[in-house]
Design an enzyme around this catalytic site. Structure first.
Site, PDB file in Angstrom:
ATOM      1  CD  GLU A 191     -16.760  -1.431  15.175  1.00 43.72           C
ATOM      2  OE1 GLU A 191     -17.352  -2.530  15.170  1.00 43.72           O
ATOM      3  OE2 GLU A 191     -17.043  -0.483  15.930  1.00 43.72           O
ATOM      4  N   GLY A 239     -15.010  -6.113  11.411  1.00 44.80           N
ATOM      5  CA  GLY A 239     -16.102  -6.619  10.566  1.00 44.80           C
ATOM      6  C   GLY A 239     -16.790  -5.554   9.728  1.00 44.80           C
ATOM      7  CG  PHE A 290      -7.374  -1.528   8.819  1.00 47.26           C
ATOM      8  CD1 PHE A 290      -6.203  -2.202   8.493  1.00 47.26           C
ATOM      9  CD2 PHE A 290      -8.591  -2.128   8.518  1.00 47.26           C
ATOM     10  CE1 PHE A 290      -6.255  -3.440   7.873  1.00 47.26           C
ATOM     11  CE2 PHE A 290      -8.650  -3.365   7.895  1.00 47.26           C
ATOM     12  CZ  PHE A 290      -7.482  -4.030   7.573  1.00 47.26           C
ATOM     13  CB  ILE A 291      -7.115   3.182  14.352  1.00 52.23           C
ATOM     14  CG1 ILE A 291      -8.465   2.436  14.428  1.00 52.23           C
ATOM     15  CG2 ILE A 291      -7.282   4.653  14.750  1.00 52.23           C
ATOM     16  CD1 ILE A 291      -9.487   2.805  13.352  1.00 52.23           C
ATOM     17  NE  ARG A 350      19.536   1.559 -18.067  1.00 52.72           N
ATOM     18  CZ  ARG A 350      20.484   0.732 -17.638  1.00 52.72           C
ATOM     19  NH1 ARG A 350      21.529   1.202 -16.987  1.00 52.72           N
ATOM     20  NH2 ARG A 350      20.376  -0.563 -17.854  1.00 52.72           N
ATOM     21  CG  HIS A 389      13.132   4.056 -12.457  1.00 50.67           C
ATOM     22  ND1 HIS A 389      12.098   4.926 -12.748  1.00 50.67           N
ATOM     23  CD2 HIS A 389      14.053   4.791 -11.783  1.00 50.67           C
ATOM     24  CE1 HIS A 389      12.376   6.125 -12.260  1.00 50.67           C
ATOM     25  NE2 HIS A 389      13.552   6.078 -11.680  1.00 50.67           N
ATOM     26  CD  GLU A 445      -9.604   9.990   4.747  1.00 48.63           C
ATOM     27  OE1 GLU A 445     -10.465  10.791   4.361  1.00 48.63           O
ATOM     28  OE2 GLU A 445      -8.597  10.321   5.383  1.00 48.63           O
TER      29      GLU A 445
END
Ligand SMILES: Cc1cc2nc3c(=O)[nH]c(=O)nc-3n(C[C@H](O)[C@H](O)[C@H](O)COP(=O)(O)OP(=O)(O)OC[C@H]3O[C@@H](n4cnc5c(N)ncnc54)[C@H](O)[C@@H]3O)c2cc1C
Length: 381
Positions: free
Chosen positions: A127, A129, A156-157, A268, A338, A363
């Site tokens: 939630e 909070g 954030f669902i 490279r 890179h 999670e």
């Protein structure tokens, strides 16, 4: 100790690899840029069993063991973190809650459509909070006659705005705090149940994330999932498997970073030779490969304990913690290898880094994993 995958597991891994290479690799950058939820691949993934990977065949799922699910997650994430996150939430959270704690009637009603990709599942604990301290949630569910009435909001669902079957956690006995939380199934379209607009995220941008608002949402009494007031306790069991799944997603992203770096380092040239000839680059590659292999072994150990029917709370947290941090480090080093090209979107490594960034947060953050691990080892000492 056997480190070999079974023939079935190898076949599942190879099938997932071939799917990811043929259907995700060339599209992932575009989905990331447009934030387009890739609905087009859901039926294909359902056909391959990915939408119900851990759901038993009795409910139209693929009935795979946790390690096979982790192998699929790794292969999918190797090319598309967004699709991996969609699968993680759909398989590891929403449908898992119904599978592990639903009644037979609920499993029969919801799981076949979920497993066949006809309906997407979502799981709503967090939630605005309450995140790490998820038990501090404020959404309430009150029984009025034959209906539960839910009020509150979620943040954030994953699959928040595109989901069909939502598992929502709410307080049923507020004075009992975390021992007074229950889970409910809410179907898309319930009156008063509204998703916010999709969040504009750093990474996993083609995975749908949104808020949910619940205003006097009335659902039938039988939509209580599991026992009343047991929802939060059930949640902790679901998260063990969910954390293995997120760890496997991280591993796939880290492996992507390593494989792209190996290729680039050989191609490279600077100072008249491939940058792979410089020890500074070789050591980065060696560290990336070693840490990812260690992550893989931790994940496999958690899966082995699960397959043996043993508790794996500590192992799942260790695997998720280590894999997500190793992946993030590998992605960061891949950008360095890179050089300037790592910083632009012509190469996929900056996307892998942005996608992997989620894995140390979702999670349970890395800090929360360390809390779980330290609590367990201190108790056992
Ligand atoms: C893309 C995405 C998808 C998500 N999908 C879902 C979903 O499908 N369903 C769902 O329910 N949730 C979902 N979440 C929510 C996610 O689980 C939470 O963001 C996460 O648990 C952290 O909670 P928070 O964001 O409120 O951070 P907070 O809990 O506010 O934490 C902020 C910081 O403080 C640290 N911290 C907090 N407590 C402690 C402590 N005791 N000791 C040390 N450090 C501490 C945290 O580790 C973190 O670094 C998703 C999040 C994202 C970003």
């Amino acid at each position: 100790m056997n480190f070999e995958l079974s023939d079935d597991q190898k076949a599942i891994r190879d099938m997932a690899r071939s799917f990811a290479e043929s259907r995700l690799r060339d599209k992932a950058a575009q989905w990331d840029q447009t934030k387009e939820f890739p609905r087009e691949i859901i039926p294909e993934m359902a056909e391959l069993g990915f939408m119900g990977m851990g759901i038993p065949e009795d409910y139209a799922g693929a009935g795979l063991d946790l390690l096979s699910c982790a192998l699929i997650m790794e292969e999918v994430a190797r090319h598309c973190g967004s699709t991996a996150l969609t699968l993680a939430s759909h398989n590891g959270l929403g449908s898992k809650h119904i599978l592990l704690f639903g009644s037979e009637a609920q499993k029969k009603k919801y799981l076949p459509d979920i497993a066949q990709g006809k309906k997407l599942s979502a799981w709503a604990l967090t939630e605005p909070g309450s995140g790490s301290d998820a038990s501090g949630l404020k959404t309430t569910a009150v029984l009025e006659g034959n209906e539960w009435v839910l009020n509150g909001s979620k943040a954030f669902i994953t699959q928040g705005s595109v989901g069909d079957i939502y598992v929502v956690l709410a307080l049923t006995t507020p004075e009992k705090k975390q021992k007074g939380i229950s889970a409910f199934v809410i179907e898309r379209g319930a009156k008063g149940f509204v998703a916010g607009k999709p969040e504009d995220k750093l990474g996993c941008r083609a995975s749908d994330t949104s808020t949910l608002s619940l205003e006097n949402v009335r659902i039938p009494k039988e939509n209580l999932l599991g026992e009343k007031d047991q929802g939060f306790i059930d949640t902790l069991k679901i998260l063990d498997q969910g954390r293995v799944i997120i760890g496997a997603m991280a591993l796939g992203l880290g492996r992507g970073a390593l494989e792209e770096s190996l290729k680039y380092a050989k191609e490279r040239e600077q100072f008249g030779k491939p940058i792979a000839d410089f020890q500074a680059i070789q050591w980065k590659l060696a560290d990336m490969a070693t840490e990812l292999e260690a992550a893989r072994l931790l994940l496999y150990k958690a899966c082995a304990k699960h397959a043996a029917g043993q508790p794996m709370n500590t192992e799942a947290s260790m695997a998720k913690l280590f894999a997500s941090e190793a992946a993030l480090k590998a992605c960061d080093e891949a950008i360095q290898i890179h050089g300037g090209y790592g910083y632009i979107k012509d190469y996929p490594v900056e996307r892998y880094w942005r996608d992997a960034r989620l894995c140390t947060i979702g999670e349970g953050t890395s800090e929360v994993q360390r809390m779980v691990i330290s609590r367990n080892i201190l108790r056992e000492a």
